[in-house]
Every structure is written in structure tokens, then in C-alpha cells.
Design an enzyme around this catalytic site. Structure first.
Site, mmCIF file in Angstrom:
data_model
loop_
_atom_site.group_PDB
_atom_site.id
_atom_site.type_symbol
_atom_site.label_atom_id
_atom_site.label_comp_id
_atom_site.label_asym_id
_atom_site.label_seq_id
_atom_site.Cartn_x
_atom_site.Cartn_y
_atom_site.Cartn_z
ATOM 1 C CG ASN A 8 -5.628 -10.674 1.384
ATOM 2 O OD1 ASN A 8 -6.587 -10.331 0.687
ATOM 3 N ND2 ASN A 8 -5.641 -10.619 2.710
ATOM 4 C CE LYS A 10 -4.647 -7.380 3.768
ATOM 5 N NZ LYS A 10 -4.154 -7.015 5.077
ATOM 6 C CG HIS A 91 -7.252 -11.937 6.494
ATOM 7 N ND1 HIS A 91 -7.333 -10.726 7.127
ATOM 8 C CD2 HIS A 91 -6.033 -11.981 5.910
ATOM 9 C CE1 HIS A 91 -6.207 -10.063 6.922
ATOM 10 N NE2 HIS A 91 -5.406 -10.786 6.177
ATOM 11 C CD GLU A 93 -7.279 -7.043 6.996
ATOM 12 O OE1 GLU A 93 -7.787 -7.235 5.874
ATOM 13 O OE2 GLU A 93 -6.071 -6.733 7.160
ATOM 14 C CD GLU A 165 -2.046 -13.413 6.923
ATOM 15 O OE1 GLU A 165 -1.371 -12.885 6.037
ATOM 16 O OE2 GLU A 165 -3.254 -13.209 7.060
ATOM 17 N N GLY A 171 0.029 -5.482 7.933
ATOM 18 C CA GLY A 171 -0.123 -4.104 7.491
ATOM 19 C C GLY A 171 0.589 -3.096 8.371
ATOM 20 C CB SER A 210 4.933 -6.524 7.446
ATOM 21 O OG SER A 210 3.912 -5.708 7.998
ATOM 22 N N GLY A 231 0.004 -9.040 1.589
ATOM 23 C CA GLY A 231 -0.982 -7.995 1.344
ATOM 24 C C GLY A 231 -0.373 -6.868 0.528
ATOM 25 N N GLY A 232 0.096 -5.833 1.222
ATOM 26 C CA GLY A 232 0.567 -4.610 0.567
ATOM 27 C C GLY A 232 1.560 -4.841 -0.572
HETATM 28 P P1 PGA Z 1 0.393 -7.293 4.702
HETATM 29 O O1 PGA Z 1 -0.960 -8.150 4.773
HETATM 30 O O2 PGA Z 1 1.364 -8.075 3.854
HETATM 31 O O3 PGA Z 1 0.001 -5.990 4.075
HETATM 32 O O4 PGA Z 1 0.887 -7.156 6.099
HETATM 33 C C1 PGA Z 1 -0.928 -9.545 4.898
HETATM 34 C C2 PGA Z 1 -2.327 -10.102 4.971
HETATM 35 O O5 PGA Z 1 -3.193 -9.455 5.559
HETATM 36 O O6 PGA Z 1 -2.593 -11.197 4.451
#
Ligand code: PGA
Length: 247
Positions: A8, A10, A91, A93, A165, A171, A210, A231-232
């Protein structure tokens, strides 16, 4: 059940960074599904760039309506037209920053599944909810509300995935322990089977929050974890490659 590594991105990755990603991506021999959701405006570019690889491309959000006067929204049909095969829905967010509630998310799930789009429906508890012992109740509620009206014949095997999640792990660098994640996944599987009678359907469950190459093995070896939503650590081709090798 297939295994999945889903990136993802973002609102990250410009064209130069996308080039960097592909220059260090080596997933030819990957034994899993490898998917990435870039910014929607980059879907065509990514598909072009991903030609000859196994990478599938999706979107991070879709509109609950099929078409019409909804300025700024992305229709499922247009995303499918371009070649996107999956979408994220719900998600954390989107839930917290854009106030997407269960009712709206449920409409999005119905619209997407009806059109043949694959859906990754995201759920997860806040830190305070975990601390007060409400994790299972929160997850059950998000699933029952978000998937209300979804029946075994509403989708194909593998067309609906759930991403667990925990909001406190997204994050933050603070990852759920493999035991915490497994416990939540087992609970989600039970809710899908017992409450929604979807026990005959293949519904992969992804963990997100994470995930990175250094902590993926413990999580991905759990019985009810079929993959990761990342994500990251999905922004760099070498890390993404490592995750597909680990799984
Ligand atoms: P992250 O994000 O791996 O950076 O924690 C995961 C996500 O929001 O899907």
C-alpha cells in the site's frame, strides 16, 4: 490457499521513485501473489512498467457509486478498465481521516464485488480499544457492519480478502506480536464462518502494521495469516522482494 504480499503505497512514490522500485524488484520466481496499490493516478504507468512481471496493480479506495456526478471520486469500472484488479476498502486512514463509516464502507464493498473487483477489506482496533480488552468486539463489529448483506454467492473464492491492521501498529514501527496477530486472525475467521456463514469460501487474511523483512517471518508463519499488507516497507523494490521470498 495462496499467499500474498500487498504493498500500500499511500500518497507516496513519484515517477523517479517508481523507477527505483522496479530497478531493485526481483519477483520472477516468487511463490506468492505480489500486488501493489499506488496512487490511482499512477495505475496505468505502473501497469506499463510491470509488464513481464507477476505484479498486479490495484487502487487504495473506490467510490460507492457506480458512476455520475461525484467530483474527485474513482469508479470501480474505470479502475477495472485501466487494468487494476483489486481495491482497498476501509483502510484505517480512510476511516479516521476521511470519516468513512461502516455504512459507507459496506456500500463500497457491495459495489466493488458486484463489478468483479477484488476487495481487501481492512479492519483493526485502536490502542485504547486493545488496552480495554475490546479488540475482538471491535473486529467483529467492523466485519459484521462492513460486510452486511455479503453472502457466499456475492463473490468468488479469493475475491474478498480481509486485512487485519491494528491501528496502533500502522506506520509506528510497533508491530503486533505473531501471537497477537494470530489470535485476531483466528477470531476474524470464526466471525466470517459463524456469523456470516462464509465458511465455505476462500477468504485470505492479511496482517498489516509495520511489517518489514526483519519481522515478517514470525508473522507469516502463523496458521491463520495468509499474507501481509505492507506500507512503508513496500516502497523499495529490494524490501518488497525480500518479503515475497520470506513468504
Ligand atoms: P505500514 O502501513 O506497513 O507502514 O505500517 C501498513 C498499512 O497502512 O497498510
Amino acid at each position: 490457499m495462496k499467499k500474498y504480499i500487498v504493498g500500500n503505497w499511500k500518497m507516496n512514490q513519484n515517477l523517479a521513485e517508481i523507477e527505483d522500485f522496479f530497478s531493485s524488484l526481483k519477483i520472477d520466481g516468487a511463490q506468492c501473489e505480489a500486488w501493489v496499490a499506488p496512487q490511482a493516478i499512477h495505475v496505468s504507468h505502473l501497469l506499463e512498467r510491470a509488464k513481464g512481471t507477476n505484479l498486479k496493480v490495484g487502487v487504495q479506495n473506490i467510490c460507492e457509486h457506480e458512476k455520475g456526478a461525484f467530483t474527485g471520486e474513482i469508479s470501480v469500472a474505470s479502475a477495472l478498465d485501466l487494468g487494476a484488479t483489486f481495491c482497498l476498502i476501509g483502510h484505517s486512514e480512510r476511516r479516521s481521516l476521511y470519516n468513512e463509516d461502516d455504512d459507507l464502507l459496506n456500500k463500497k464493498v457491495h459495489t466493488a464485488l458486484k463489478s468483479g473487483m477484488t476487495v481487501i477489506f481492512c479492519v483493526g482496533e485502536q490502542l485504547i480499544e486493545r488496552q480495554s480488552g475490546m479488540t475482538n468486539a471491535v473486529l467483529k463489529n467492523q466485519i459484521l457492519e462492513g460486510l452486511e448483506g455479503i453472502k457466499p454467492n456475492s463473490f468468488q473464492d479469493g475475491q474478498l480478502l480481509i486485512a487485519y491492521e491494528p491501528v496502533w501498529a500502522i506506520g509506528t514501527g510497533e508491530v503486533a506480536t505473531p501471537e497477537q496477530a494470530q489470535q485476531a486472525h483466528a477470531h476474524i475467521r470464526a466471525v466470517l464462518a459463524v456469523e456470516l456463514r462464509l465458511e465455505t469460501k476462500e477468504i485470505p487474511l492479511l496482517y498489516g502494521g509495520s511489517v518489514k523483512p526483519s519481522n515478517a517471518e514470525g508473522l507469516l508463519s502463523q496458521k491463520d495469516i495468509d499474507g501481509a499488507l505492507v506500507g512503508g516497507a513496500s516502497l523499495r523494490g529490494d524490501d518488497f522482494t525480500k518479503l515475497t521470498n520470506i513468504i
